[in-house]
Design a protein around this motif. Structure first.
Motif, PDB file in Angstrom:
ATOM      1  N   ARG A   1     -55.650 -12.572  -9.786  1.00  0.00           N
ATOM      2  CA  ARG A   1     -56.763 -13.224  -9.087  1.00  0.00           C
ATOM      3  C   ARG A   1     -56.324 -14.385  -8.222  1.00  0.00           C
ATOM      4  NH1 ARG A   1     -62.221 -14.194 -12.492  1.00  0.00           N
ATOM      5  NH2 ARG A   1     -62.304 -12.071 -13.237  1.00  0.00           N
ATOM      6  N   ASN A   2     -55.381 -15.149  -8.751  1.00  0.00           N
ATOM      7  CA  ASN A   2     -54.923 -16.319  -8.015  1.00  0.00           C
ATOM      8  C   ASN A   2     -53.733 -15.971  -7.119  1.00  0.00           C
ATOM      9  OD1 ASN A   2     -56.580 -18.757  -9.124  1.00  0.00           O
ATOM     10  ND2 ASN A   2     -56.024 -17.584 -10.926  1.00  0.00           N
ATOM     11  N   GLN A   3     -53.523 -14.656  -6.951  1.00  0.00           N
ATOM     12  CA  GLN A   3     -52.500 -14.109  -6.052  1.00  0.00           C
ATOM     13  C   GLN A   3     -51.131 -14.724  -6.289  1.00  0.00           C
ATOM     14  OE1 GLN A   3     -54.431 -14.704  -2.336  1.00  0.00           O
ATOM     15  NE2 GLN A   3     -55.735 -12.941  -2.634  1.00  0.00           N
ATOM     16  N   ASP A   4     -50.761 -14.772  -7.551  1.00  0.00           N
ATOM     17  CA  ASP A   4     -49.457 -15.322  -7.858  1.00  0.00           C
ATOM     18  C   ASP A   4     -48.549 -14.267  -8.457  1.00  0.00           C
ATOM     19  OD1 ASP A   4     -47.285 -16.963  -8.535  1.00  0.00           O
ATOM     20  OD2 ASP A   4     -48.665 -18.645  -8.273  1.00  0.00           O
ATOM     21  N   GLU A   5     -47.517 -13.906  -7.722  1.00  0.00           N
ATOM     22  CA  GLU A   5     -46.599 -12.868  -8.211  1.00  0.00           C
ATOM     23  C   GLU A   5     -45.390 -13.455  -8.913  1.00  0.00           C
ATOM     24  OE1 GLU A   5     -46.383 -11.113  -4.440  1.00  0.00           O
ATOM     25  OE2 GLU A   5     -48.462 -10.441  -4.736  1.00  0.00           O
ATOM     26  N   ARG A   6     -45.351 -14.770  -9.013  1.00  0.00           N
ATOM     27  CA  ARG A   6     -44.181 -15.395  -9.655  1.00  0.00           C
ATOM     28  C   ARG A   6     -44.325 -15.438 -11.182  1.00  0.00           C
ATOM     29  NH1 ARG A   6     -44.805 -20.091  -5.413  1.00  0.00           N
ATOM     30  NH2 ARG A   6     -46.877 -19.245  -5.753  1.00  0.00           N
ATOM     31  N   CYS A   7     -45.521 -15.066 -11.681  1.00  0.00           N
ATOM     32  CA  CYS A   7     -45.749 -15.141 -13.133  1.00  0.00           C
ATOM     33  C   CYS A   7     -45.627 -13.774 -13.783  1.00  0.00           C
ATOM     34  CB  CYS A   7     -47.164 -15.625 -13.421  1.00  0.00           C
ATOM     35  SG  CYS A   7     -47.487 -17.298 -12.909  1.00  0.00           S
ATOM     36  N   THR A   8     -44.917 -13.715 -14.914  1.00  0.00           N
ATOM     37  CA  THR A   8     -44.981 -12.526 -15.767  1.00  0.00           C
ATOM     38  C   THR A   8     -45.345 -13.000 -17.174  1.00  0.00           C
ATOM     39  OG1 THR A   8     -42.616 -12.739 -16.071  1.00  0.00           O
ATOM     40  CG2 THR A   8     -43.331 -10.995 -14.604  1.00  0.00           C
ATOM     41  N   PHE A   9     -45.919 -12.093 -17.968  1.00  0.00           N
ATOM     42  CA  PHE A   9     -46.383 -12.502 -19.291  1.00  0.00           C
ATOM     43  C   PHE A   9     -45.912 -11.522 -20.354  1.00  0.00           C
ATOM     44  CE2 PHE A   9     -49.282 -14.341 -16.221  1.00  0.00           C
ATOM     45  CZ  PHE A   9     -49.292 -15.664 -16.638  1.00  0.00           C
ATOM     46  N   VAL A  10     -45.635 -12.053 -21.516  1.00  0.00           N
ATOM     47  CA  VAL A  10     -45.169 -11.244 -22.635  1.00  0.00           C
ATOM     48  C   VAL A  10     -46.095 -11.482 -23.822  1.00  0.00           C
ATOM     49  CG1 VAL A  10     -43.243 -10.817 -24.206  1.00  0.00           C
ATOM     50  CG2 VAL A  10     -42.788 -11.691 -21.910  1.00  0.00           C
ATOM     51  N   ALA A  11     -46.544 -10.382 -24.446  1.00  0.00           N
ATOM     52  CA  ALA A  11     -47.360 -10.516 -25.657  1.00  0.00           C
ATOM     53  C   ALA A  11     -46.428 -10.459 -26.856  1.00  0.00           C
ATOM     54  CB  ALA A  11     -48.390  -9.393 -25.733  1.00  0.00           C
ATOM     55  N   ALA A  12     -46.143 -11.600 -27.460  1.00  0.00           N
ATOM     56  CA  ALA A  12     -45.228 -11.656 -28.613  1.00  0.00           C
ATOM     57  C   ALA A  12     -45.353 -13.008 -29.294  1.00  0.00           C
ATOM     58  CB  ALA A  12     -43.792 -11.467 -28.148  1.00  0.00           C
ATOM     59  N   LYS A  13     -44.872 -13.043 -30.523  1.00  0.00           N
ATOM     60  CA  LYS A  13     -44.763 -14.339 -31.180  1.00  0.00           C
ATOM     61  C   LYS A  13     -43.547 -15.056 -30.609  1.00  0.00           C
ATOM     62  CE  LYS A  13     -47.051 -13.675 -35.504  1.00  0.00           C
ATOM     63  NZ  LYS A  13     -46.958 -13.416 -36.912  1.00  0.00           N
ATOM     64  N   ALA A  14     -43.726 -16.304 -30.236  1.00  0.00           N
ATOM     65  CA  ALA A  14     -42.629 -17.050 -29.604  1.00  0.00           C
ATOM     66  C   ALA A  14     -41.391 -17.060 -30.491  1.00  0.00           C
ATOM     67  CB  ALA A  14     -43.081 -18.476 -29.306  1.00  0.00           C
ATOM     68  N   GLU A  15     -41.600 -17.199 -31.807  1.00  0.00           N
ATOM     69  CA  GLU A  15     -40.452 -17.318 -32.722  1.00  0.00           C
ATOM     70  C   GLU A  15     -39.699 -16.000 -32.864  1.00  0.00           C
ATOM     71  OE1 GLU A  15     -43.576 -17.828 -33.328  1.00  0.00           O
ATOM     72  OE2 GLU A  15     -44.236 -17.170 -35.300  1.00  0.00           O
ATOM     73  N   ASP A  16     -40.340 -14.868 -32.515  1.00  0.00           N
ATOM     74  CA  ASP A  16     -39.637 -13.577 -32.525  1.00  0.00           C
ATOM     75  C   ASP A  16     -38.952 -13.319 -31.188  1.00  0.00           C
ATOM     76  OD1 ASP A  16     -40.721 -13.239 -34.998  1.00  0.00           O
ATOM     77  OD2 ASP A  16     -42.379 -11.966 -34.321  1.00  0.00           O
ATOM     78  N   TRP A  17     -39.697 -13.571 -30.131  1.00  0.00           N
ATOM     79  CA  TRP A  17     -39.256 -13.144 -28.807  1.00  0.00           C
ATOM     80  C   TRP A  17     -38.205 -14.065 -28.185  1.00  0.00           C
ATOM     81  CZ3 TRP A  17     -39.297 -14.713 -23.707  1.00  0.00           C
ATOM     82  CH2 TRP A  17     -39.086 -13.704 -22.763  1.00  0.00           C
TER      83      TRP A  17
END
Ligand code: SAH
Length: 440
Positions: A335-351
């Motif tokens: 929506r905010n037209q930002d292609e510099r962001c990617t996202f990961v669904a995970a627990k931070a302490e695992d990933w």
């Protein structure tokens, strides 16, 4: 000293929950509601291990910062512990709470900046969870007293908009008139500060067959655009995992600064839009980005901070454990037209440890964990990743101080500590800390 004693005490400190602290017969006494500098008469209600809790009975020498609370229920309700204190006092008290935690628990002596407050510290909350009470014959929605399950009606809560309070009154009537709706245990309401749209979530302990009917009626109410059902049989937590859409749209839209966000019912979203903007601007300032950096936004929720950072970074990776929040984050980046962001669904302490072990490097990391702070593997992975700067956003000064101390033991130093008041009238405080890797 024993329970039942009436004591006189002068308040010289303030606890992390905003309680006054004094000494009597060399015993530390906590007095909820008593302010710094006050001398009070108080009734000891508990005494153990050389510490006592006492109930404020009479002000012998009141603080000049003591004012009349706006809400007649504020001394009972668990929501606003500081309404009887001037706003200037509230901000000073929070600065002291953060400084005490940093020094005592973190051994960090970096000065704590004055808390950034709100111009008008009222009606700022965009979300509320209301308990339903049926004891009076009539259905009432409201809150609990601090540390107990004694019900306090919401009435005209000064932290919500008038529209939200109007909806609460309407809901009480609707639930009452629906007959056997007493299975509704809680109601969560979210209101968009951007367009006034409201989302309602009915929380029940088990399956409830009358809710679709209720939702049909509710969606006709002005401003209500989304109605959900959540089943939660675990009384220790606020909401269960499953959300079922009963009527209207799946998400609501809100803004912080110039960014637009879609928000699902299970996603975290800061409850004070205006101050969240102040907070995120501070995060961006502390990150000191030039457009070349690989940045991580750990505990990213729906990607709010990620989008702020992406304005000035080469790439931002967001890590978040709730899958639906990650879906929101992806949609928000689009929506905010930002292609510099990617996202990961995970627990931070695992990933994060795996990612760092693969040799991935970070220039800057932002961490914004829940109240319990970071798991040690997250901190270790940050150290391995080589991050030059860590911007730590925290709603709990104690775990912030603990984690900052750990990072300081492994090559970082604290450069700045900036609290921001997102939770006016309550003792809660949000803090942004800038840490950087010490030059060898
Ligand atoms: N930075 C976001 C959200 C902060 S709240 C914002 O400002 O809006 C903390 C977030 O951490 C929540 O979204 C929560 O779902 C997420 N979270 C909790 N435990 C986590 C874990 N172990 N790993 C990753 N994310 C977690």
């Amino acid at each position: 000293m024993k329970a039942g004693d009436m004591i006189q005490v002068t308040i010289t400190g303030i606890s992390h929950q905003g309680y006054g602290i004094g000494r009597c017969d060399n015993i530390v006494v906590f007095v909820p509601g008593a302010m710094l500098g006050e001398t009070v008469e108080a009734l000891v209600v508990e005494y153990k291990k050389k510490m006592a809790t006492a109930q404020l009975q009479r002000l012998i020498a009141p603080s000049p910062e003591r004012i009349d609370a706006r809400c007649p229920q504020s001394s009972q309700c668990g929501g606003c512990e500081l309404q009887h204190c001037s706003y200037a006092y509230q901000l000073q008290a929070k600065q002291k709470i953060v400084a005490d935690a940093m020094q005592r628990l973190g051994r960090i002596t970096t000065p704590v900046e004055p808390v950034i407050g709100m111009q008008t510290p009222w009606r700022y909350r965009n979300k509320g969870i209301f308990h339903a009470d049926y004891s009076d014959g009539a259905v009432r929605l409201g809150f609990y007293e601090q540390g107990s399950h004694t019900f306090v009606p919401a009435a005209d809560c000064q932290l919500f908009s008038e529209a939200m309070n109007g909806l609460v009154a309407h809901l009480e009537e609707l639930i009452q008139n629906s007959g056997r709706a007493y299975y509704i245990h809680k109601v969560m309401i979210r209101e968009s500060a951007y367009n006034g749209d409201m989302m309602v979530v009915f929380v029940t302990q088990e399956a409830a067959w009358r809710l679709p009917e209720l939702a049909e009626q509710l969606i006709a109410y002005p401003g209500v655009v989304s109605v959900y059902h959540n089943i939660n049989s675990n009384l220790k937590i606020m909401l269960g995992r499953q959300f079922r859409l009963l009527a209207g749209q799946e998400t609501i839209e809100d803004t912080i600064g110039d960014f637009h966000f879609q928000i699902s019912p299970q996603s975290f979203f800061q409850i004070n839009n205006q101050q969240a903007h102040v907070l995120y601007e501070k995060v961006l300032e502390y990150a000191q980005l030039t457009g070349q950096e690989q940045v991580a936004d750990i505990y990213c929720g729906i990607g709010t901070i990620s989008l702020y950072l992406a304005q000035q970074a080469k790439a931002v990776i967001g890590i978040e454990s709730i899958g639906q929040a990650v879906q929101d984050a992806k949609e928000n980046a689009r929506r905010n037209q930002d292609e510099r962001c990617t996202f990961v669904a995970a627990k931070a302490e695992d990933w994060l440890p795996k990612w760092a072990k693969q040799g991935n490097q970070l220039d800057v990391a932002v961490i914004d964990p829940p109240r319990k702070g970071c798991e040690t593997p997250v901190l270790d992975a940050l150290i391995t990743s080589g991050a030059k700067r860590i911007v730590y956003v925290s709603c709990n000064p104690s775990t912030l101080a603990r984690d900052a101390k750990y990072l300081c033991q492994y090559g970082y130093e604290v450069n700045a500590v900036q609290p921001v008041d997102l939770f006016c009238q309550s003792w809660h405080v949000e803090t942004v800390v800038l840490m950087s890797r010490k030059e060898k």
